[in-house]
Design an enzyme around this catalytic site. Sequence first.
Site, mmCIF file in Angstrom:
data_model
loop_
_atom_site.group_PDB
_atom_site.id
_atom_site.type_symbol
_atom_site.label_atom_id
_atom_site.label_comp_id
_atom_site.label_asym_id
_atom_site.label_seq_id
_atom_site.Cartn_x
_atom_site.Cartn_y
_atom_site.Cartn_z
ATOM 1 N N SER A 7 23.400 -27.543 63.344
ATOM 2 C CA SER A 7 24.793 -27.424 63.759
ATOM 3 C C SER A 7 25.714 -27.298 62.555
ATOM 4 O O SER A 7 25.747 -26.247 61.939
ATOM 5 C CB SER A 7 25.255 -28.532 64.686
ATOM 6 O OG SER A 7 26.435 -28.094 65.350
ATOM 7 N N HIS A 22 37.407 -32.023 55.130
ATOM 8 C CA HIS A 22 38.786 -31.639 54.806
ATOM 9 C C HIS A 22 39.349 -32.722 53.882
ATOM 10 O O HIS A 22 39.203 -33.910 54.173
ATOM 11 C CB HIS A 22 39.654 -31.562 56.062
ATOM 12 C CG HIS A 22 39.113 -30.665 57.121
ATOM 13 N ND1 HIS A 22 39.216 -29.301 57.055
ATOM 14 C CD2 HIS A 22 38.439 -30.946 58.254
ATOM 15 C CE1 HIS A 22 38.651 -28.769 58.128
ATOM 16 N NE2 HIS A 22 38.166 -29.747 58.870
ATOM 17 N N CYS A 39 22.448 -30.940 66.667
ATOM 18 C CA CYS A 39 21.843 -30.785 67.987
ATOM 19 C C CYS A 39 20.484 -31.467 67.964
ATOM 20 O O CYS A 39 19.791 -31.450 66.954
ATOM 21 C CB CYS A 39 21.678 -29.300 68.313
ATOM 22 S SG CYS A 39 23.256 -28.438 68.450
#
Length: 126
Positions: A68, A73, A88
């Site tokens: 995935s 940030h 996943c």
Amino acid sequence: MQGLHLTADLRGCRCERRWLLDAEALLAFCYRAAVDVGLTAVAQLTHAFNATAHGPGGVTATVLLAESHLCIHTWPEHDAVTLDVFVCNVARDHSVAAEQLLCVLIEKFEPAQCDRQRLSRGSITT
């Protein structure tokens, strides 16, 4: 669809400033960290934001995983970082690797405060 989504909001990060400002260095670290815990990195992308009146621009670093993704940030003007790791778990359970990756990332930023969230996502019905 079945997977594990981990997030962390870090405040008061005491790491070297470059980890909040240098998109390429951060991406290289993320890529290596993902591979080191046994996940499969398939692509990567960064974006450096321009400085504003509030301070230097932060960065976004994303590693696309076969399992995935990982996304970071930074907000250097607030000594803050948000982390997002999603794996996943259909063919194999990658939860342990996701937890290890999140711990490695949190450790890198040396936060004074860390708010972690864990969400089990999706289910397979037959």
